[in-house]
Design a protein around this motif. Structure first.
Motif, PDB file in Angstrom:
ATOM      1  N   THR A 143      -6.081   6.471   8.162  1.00 55.52           N
ATOM      2  CA  THR A 143      -4.711   6.758   8.576  1.00 55.52           C
ATOM      3  C   THR A 143      -3.635   5.950   7.860  1.00 55.52           C
ATOM      4  OG1 THR A 143      -5.023   5.187  10.390  1.00 55.52           O
ATOM      5  CG2 THR A 143      -5.383   7.519  10.880  1.00 55.52           C
ATOM      6  N   GLY A 144      -3.999   4.829   7.227  1.00 56.16           N
ATOM      7  CA  GLY A 144      -3.014   3.944   6.620  1.00 56.16           C
ATOM      8  C   GLY A 144      -2.478   4.454   5.290  1.00 56.16           C
ATOM      9  N   HIS A 193      -2.177  11.309   2.559  1.00 56.65           N
ATOM     10  CA  HIS A 193      -2.410  12.001   3.834  1.00 56.65           C
ATOM     11  C   HIS A 193      -2.127  11.112   5.044  1.00 56.65           C
ATOM     12  CE1 HIS A 193      -4.268  14.984   1.286  1.00 56.65           C
ATOM     13  NE2 HIS A 193      -5.130  14.085   0.836  1.00 56.65           N
ATOM     14  N   SER A 194      -1.718   9.876   4.821  1.00 51.76           N
ATOM     15  CA  SER A 194      -1.468   8.920   5.906  1.00 51.76           C
ATOM     16  C   SER A 194      -0.531   9.507   6.965  1.00 51.76           C
ATOM     17  CB  SER A 194      -0.846   7.645   5.328  1.00 51.76           C
ATOM     18  OG  SER A 194      -0.390   6.792   6.362  1.00 51.76           O
ATOM     19  N   ILE A 195      -0.718   9.063   8.205  1.00 52.85           N
ATOM     20  CA  ILE A 195       0.173   9.500   9.295  1.00 52.85           C
ATOM     21  C   ILE A 195       1.407   8.609   9.412  1.00 52.85           C
ATOM     22  CG2 ILE A 195      -1.653  10.597  10.633  1.00 52.85           C
ATOM     23  CD1 ILE A 195      -1.654   8.059  12.432  1.00 52.85           C
ATOM     24  N   LEU A 196       1.617   7.722   8.432  1.00 46.23           N
ATOM     25  CA  LEU A 196       2.768   6.824   8.492  1.00 46.23           C
ATOM     26  C   LEU A 196       4.094   7.584   8.428  1.00 46.23           C
ATOM     27  CD1 LEU A 196       3.639   3.849   8.686  1.00 46.23           C
ATOM     28  CD2 LEU A 196       3.544   3.739   6.182  1.00 46.23           C
ATOM     29  N   LEU A 224      -7.038  18.438  26.737  1.00 43.08           N
ATOM     30  CA  LEU A 224      -8.172  17.939  25.966  1.00 43.08           C
ATOM     31  C   LEU A 224      -8.389  18.843  24.757  1.00 43.08           C
ATOM     32  CD1 LEU A 224     -10.546  17.278  28.979  1.00 43.08           C
ATOM     33  CD2 LEU A 224      -9.527  15.506  27.556  1.00 43.08           C
ATOM     34  N   ARG A 225      -8.626  18.245  23.613  1.00 45.39           N
ATOM     35  CA  ARG A 225      -8.749  19.003  22.364  1.00 45.39           C
ATOM     36  C   ARG A 225      -9.905  18.458  21.539  1.00 45.39           C
ATOM     37  NH1 ARG A 225      -3.797  19.157  17.884  1.00 45.39           N
ATOM     38  NH2 ARG A 225      -5.035  19.821  16.068  1.00 45.39           N
ATOM     39  N   PHE A 226     -10.670  19.342  20.916  1.00 39.75           N
ATOM     40  CA  PHE A 226     -11.798  18.948  20.062  1.00 39.75           C
ATOM     41  C   PHE A 226     -11.593  19.491  18.657  1.00 39.75           C
ATOM     42  CE2 PHE A 226     -15.770  19.796  17.905  1.00 39.75           C
ATOM     43  CZ  PHE A 226     -16.459  18.599  18.061  1.00 39.75           C
ATOM     44  N   GLU A 227     -11.892  18.643  17.649  1.00 37.89           N
ATOM     45  CA  GLU A 227     -11.853  19.053  16.252  1.00 37.89           C
ATOM     46  C   GLU A 227     -13.117  18.555  15.556  1.00 37.89           C
ATOM     47  OE1 GLU A 227      -9.703  21.056  14.999  1.00 37.89           O
ATOM     48  OE2 GLU A 227      -8.118  20.988  16.545  1.00 37.89           O
ATOM     49  N   GLY A 228     -13.781  19.457  14.805  1.00 40.44           N
ATOM     50  CA  GLY A 228     -14.990  19.090  14.074  1.00 40.44           C
ATOM     51  C   GLY A 228     -14.770  19.146  12.572  1.00 40.44           C
ATOM     52  N   TYR A 229     -15.562  18.341  11.827  1.00 39.93           N
ATOM     53  CA  TYR A 229     -15.369  18.213  10.374  1.00 39.93           C
ATOM     54  C   TYR A 229     -16.716  18.223   9.661  1.00 39.93           C
ATOM     55  CZ  TYR A 229     -10.963  16.675  12.332  1.00 39.93           C
ATOM     56  OH  TYR A 229      -9.803  16.612  13.078  1.00 39.93           O
ATOM     57  N   ARG A 230     -16.708  18.609   8.384  1.00 43.25           N
ATOM     58  CA  ARG A 230     -17.936  18.757   7.612  1.00 43.25           C
ATOM     59  C   ARG A 230     -18.338  17.442   6.942  1.00 43.25           C
ATOM     60  NH1 ARG A 230     -18.768  24.585   6.067  1.00 43.25           N
ATOM     61  NH2 ARG A 230     -17.232  25.740   7.293  1.00 43.25           N
ATOM     62  N   SER A 231     -18.442  16.413   7.735  1.00 41.85           N
ATOM     63  CA  SER A 231     -18.889  15.113   7.247  1.00 41.85           C
ATOM     64  C   SER A 231     -19.488  14.368   8.440  1.00 41.85           C
ATOM     65  CB  SER A 231     -17.749  14.341   6.584  1.00 41.85           C
ATOM     66  OG  SER A 231     -16.551  14.480   7.306  1.00 41.85           O
ATOM     67  N   GLY A 232     -19.566  13.025   8.346  1.00 42.30           N
ATOM     68  CA  GLY A 232     -20.294  12.299   9.368  1.00 42.30           C
ATOM     69  C   GLY A 232     -19.432  11.464  10.287  1.00 42.30           C
ATOM     70  N   HIS A 233     -19.949  10.299  10.672  1.00 42.73           N
ATOM     71  CA  HIS A 233     -19.313   9.405  11.632  1.00 42.73           C
ATOM     72  C   HIS A 233     -17.898   9.052  11.200  1.00 42.73           C
ATOM     73  CE1 HIS A 233     -19.874   6.713  15.056  1.00 42.73           C
ATOM     74  NE2 HIS A 233     -19.338   5.716  14.369  1.00 42.73           N
ATOM     75  N   MET A 234     -17.737   8.792   9.917  1.00 41.54           N
ATOM     76  CA  MET A 234     -16.415   8.519   9.342  1.00 41.54           C
ATOM     77  C   MET A 234     -16.005   9.747   8.529  1.00 41.54           C
ATOM     78  SD  MET A 234     -16.987   4.573   8.333  1.00 41.54           S
ATOM     79  CE  MET A 234     -17.626   3.422   9.552  1.00 41.54           C
ATOM     80  N   MET A 235     -15.611  10.774   9.260  1.00 44.44           N
ATOM     81  CA  MET A 235     -15.381  12.079   8.634  1.00 44.44           C
ATOM     82  C   MET A 235     -14.338  12.040   7.522  1.00 44.44           C
ATOM     83  SD  MET A 235     -13.377  11.610  11.412  1.00 44.44           S
ATOM     84  CE  MET A 235     -14.578  12.014  12.675  1.00 44.44           C
ATOM     85  N   TYR A 236     -13.468  11.039   7.592  1.00 45.21           N
ATOM     86  CA  TYR A 236     -12.361  10.930   6.645  1.00 45.21           C
ATOM     87  C   TYR A 236     -12.781  10.454   5.261  1.00 45.21           C
ATOM     88  CZ  TYR A 236     -13.029   6.480   9.081  1.00 45.21           C
ATOM     89  OH  TYR A 236     -13.586   5.388   9.676  1.00 45.21           O
ATOM     90  N   LEU A 237     -14.039  10.037   5.073  1.00 39.15           N
ATOM     91  CA  LEU A 237     -14.475   9.576   3.759  1.00 39.15           C
ATOM     92  C   LEU A 237     -14.599  10.734   2.773  1.00 39.15           C
ATOM     93  CD1 LEU A 237     -17.121   6.851   4.631  1.00 39.15           C
ATOM     94  CD2 LEU A 237     -14.725   6.564   4.010  1.00 39.15           C
ATOM     95  N   ARG A 238     -14.792  11.914   3.282  1.00 39.30           N
ATOM     96  CA  ARG A 238     -14.812  13.117   2.436  1.00 39.30           C
ATOM     97  C   ARG A 238     -13.369  13.563   2.245  1.00 39.30           C
ATOM     98  NH1 ARG A 238     -15.386  18.677   3.997  1.00 39.30           N
ATOM     99  NH2 ARG A 238     -16.140  19.950   2.238  1.00 39.30           N
TER     100      ARG A 238
END
Length: 510
Positions: free
Chosen positions: A122-123, A146-149, A468-482
C-alpha cells in the motif's frame, strides 16, 4: 607479586601512550559525533526523522511527507516500558487533514514486522521484484504507482520486538505484550496517543491487518471503541486467520479442498476438462461439492458407506490433482503438509505453503513433509535488504538496532481468542463500520475458502452481511507480490475506503 606489579606498570604506560595518541588525533566532527550518538544498540523511546517525497499514482503526482520514528508504550503509572517504531506517510497538498482518511497498518506472525505491506503493497515505495513476485537484483525499492496514498494517509506500526520496536524496561512483564488480548490492549493505547499527537481524531479511520494481523485488528476494532472511545469506518482483513471462530474436525478438513483445486489448476495437474477452464470457472464447482457433498461425507467418518467413500475419493482426486488411492489412504482428509509434498512428487518438486506458485526441492522425494518453505525463503531474499536500506539510508533513520522481520514474542498467550466476536460487536455498535476480506487463491496457510467461511460466520444473524465484502486474487498469502494483483488489490482498497467514508453529515444510525 612482581608479575602483578609488572602488569600494572604496563597498563599505566599503555594508558599514557593512548592518551598522547588521542591528543594528537584530529577532533571528530560535530556531524559525525551526532551520527555516532544516534547509532546505538538501545532504541530511543521517542525520536523521529522526516523527509519529503512525491510519487505518481493513477497518473497524478502525489507529494508527501514521511516520518520514521518511535513512540513510547507506558505502563499504568506512566513509566516507559517499551517503544514502537512506525513509518507515517502524509499527503502534503491536503488542506484539511481532519477530513482525510487515515489507515493504520499491521502485519501478523505474531512476531512479524510491518515491512510486508509497507514496501510491497500500500505504501508509495514497492520492492524491486519481477512480475510474479520473485527477487531480482539490484535489491531495493522503487515508486509504487498503485499506492493508496492518493486517497488516505498511512502509518505502518511494528508491535513490540518486531522491526526496530523493543521492550525498554528489563523488568517489564513479557505477558503484558505477548498474547492475543495483551497485544490488543497496549496497541489500542498506543494508537490513541498517536492519533492525539498527529491531530487525527476527526479523520475517518481504517485498520488493515495481514495474517495474524487480522486477529489483531479485529480485536482492536472493539478495544478502540470500548477503551479509547475511537470509532472506525473500516477494517480490512488480508489473508485472515480463523479469528477464534471454531471449525474443527470435518469442517476444517473440508474447507481445504478449494485451495487444493486452485493450486492443482495453477500447476497444471488437473484433468484436461478442468484444466481447460479458467480458475474462476473451476472454483465455484469445487466449492459447491465441498459444502454439499464433501463436508457431509466427512461428517460420517468411518461409517460412510464404502461405495460412497469411493465416489467421494474419486471426486476429491479429480479436484485436488492427487490420486484416489492417496486420498483413500488418508481417510479422505489429506492434510496441507502432505499435499505440499505429494502434489508434484513425481516431478521432484514441492509447493510453497504461503503461496503454492513457488516450488522447492527436497533432499528426498519420500516422506510427508517438505524440507523448507519455498515461498518464505524467496520473500526474505528480497525484503530484508530492501527494508534495511530504505529505512537506514533512504529515510536516514540511524540506529544499530537490528530490524526484526520476525522477532521473539514467544510464548504467545492464545487464551480467550474471541477477535471475530469482538469485530462483530464493534460492527453492531457502529453502523459506519464496514469490513473487507482479501485472500489469495494459492494461500495454503490462511486459505481463501476458510476466509469465506469466516465471513459467513462472523455475523450468524446475517443482519450485517451487506457490510461485509470478499475479494480473491490469483496469488498467495501476500497477493500483492504479483504485479497484476498489486494493482487490483490496491484498487479494491481504494474503492473500499471511498465507499466506507460517509457523505458529510450522513448519520450513523440503523
Amino acid at each position: 607479586m612482581k608479575s602483578k606489579l609488572a602488569v600494572l606498570m604496563l597498563l599505566a604506560i599503555s594508558s599514557a601512550a593512548f592518551s598522547q595518541d588521542a591528543d594528537k588525533a584530529p577532533a571528530v566532527s560535530k556531524e559525525r559525533a551526532a551520527e555516532l550518538q544516534a547509532s546505538e544498540r538501545l532504541l530511543k523511546a521517542d525520536a523521529q526523522v522526516s523527509k519529503t517525497g512525491q510519487v505518481t499514482i493513477k497518473g497524478k503526482l502525489v507529494p508527501y511527507k514521511v516520518t520514521a520514528g518511535t513512540q513510547p508504550v507506558w505502563d499504568k503509572d506512566g513509566k516507559v516500558t517499551a517503544s514502537l517504531f512506525y513509518t507515517y506517510y502524509q499527503r502534503t497538498d491536503v488542506s484539511d487533514k481532519g477530513k482525510r482518511p487515515l489507515v493504520l497498518s499491521f502485519n501478523g506472525g505474531p512476531g512479524s514486522a510491518s515491512v510486508w505491506m509497507h514496501v510491497a503493497y500500500t505504501g508509495p515505495k514497492v520492492l524491486n521484484l519481477d512480475a510474479e513476485g520473485y527477487p531480482v537484483q539490484p535489491y531495493g525499492v522503487k515508486d509504487n504507482p498503485h499506492s493508496i496514498l492518493d486517497v488516505a494517509d498511512i502509518v505502518y506500526i511494528d508491535p513490540v520486538n518486531t522491526g526496530f520496536s523493543r521492550v525498554l524496561d528489563g523488568k517489564a512483564d513479557r505477558s503484558r505484550f505477548f498474547g492475543v488480548n495483551a497485544d490488543i490492549q497496549y496497541l489500542a493505547e498506543w494508537v490513541s496517543t498517536f492519533v492525539s499527537r498527529e491531530g487525527r481524531w476527526t479523520s475517518p479511520k481504517y485498520l488493515i491487518g495481514e495474517s495474524y494481523g487480522t486477529s489483531r485488528v479485529s480485536g482492536l476494532a472493539l478495544e478502540l471503541q470500548n477503551a479509547q472511545w475511537m470509532y472506525l469506518n473500516g477494517v480490512v482483513l488480508v489473508s485472515p486467520t480463523e479469528l477464534g471462530l471454531k471449525r474443527d474436525g470435518a469442517v476444517d478438513d473440508a474447507l481445504k479442498l478449494p485451495y487444493y483445486a486452485a493450486t492443482a489448476w495453477y500447476q497444471k495437474v488437473l484433468p484436461a476438462d478442468l484444466q481447460a477452464k479458467d480458475l474462476k470457472d473451476v472454483l465455484p464447482e469445487v466449492e459447491a461439492f465441498t459444502t454439499d457433498e464433501f463436508l457431509p461425507a466427512l461428517a460420517k467418518g468411518g461409517f460412510l458407506d464404502a461405495q460412497k467413500r469411493a465416489q467421494i475419493a474419486a471426486k476429491v482426486a479429480r479436484y485436488s490433482g492427487l490420486s484416489a488411492e492417496y486420498v483413500l489412504q488418508n481417510n479422505l482428509a489429506v492434510q496441507p503438509q502432505q499435499f505440499w509434498k505429494e502434489l508434484l512428487r513425481k516431478q521432484g518438486k514441492t509447493v510453497g505453503r504461503l503461496d503454492s506458485r513457488y516450488l522447492g526441492i527436497d533432499k528426498t522425494d519420500s516422506g510427508d513433509k517438505v524440507d523448507y518453505n519455498a515461498e518464505l525463503t524467496s520473500w526474505l531474499h528480497s525484503f530484508t535488504p530492501a527494508i534495511n536500506q530504505y529505512l537506514r539510508v533512504d529515510l536516514g533513520y540511524k540506529t544499530d538496532v537490528k530490524y526484526n522481520l520476525f522477532g521473539d514474542v514467544h510464548p504467545w498467550d492464545y487464551k480467550n481468542e474471541n477477535t471475530g466476536e469482538n469485530l462483530r460487536l464493534a460492527m453492531a455498535a457502529n453502523p459506519y463500520l464496514k469490513v473487507m476480506i482479501q485472500s489469495g487463491y494459492y494461500d495454503g496457510a490462511c486459505t481463501y475458502f476458510d476466509a469465506k467461511y469466516t465471513m459467513w460466520h462472523l455475523d450468524p444473524s446475517g443482519k450485517m452481511k451487506d457490510r461485509l465484502r470478499f475479494e480473491g486474487y490469483r496469488s498467495g498469502h501476500m497477493m500483492y507480490l504479483r504485479s497484476a494483483d498489486l494493482a487490483t488489490a490496491n484498487d479494491d482498497l481504494r474503492d473500499f475506503i471511498r465507499s466506507a467514508t460517509p457523505a458529510q453529515n450522513a448519520p450513523a444510525r440503523y
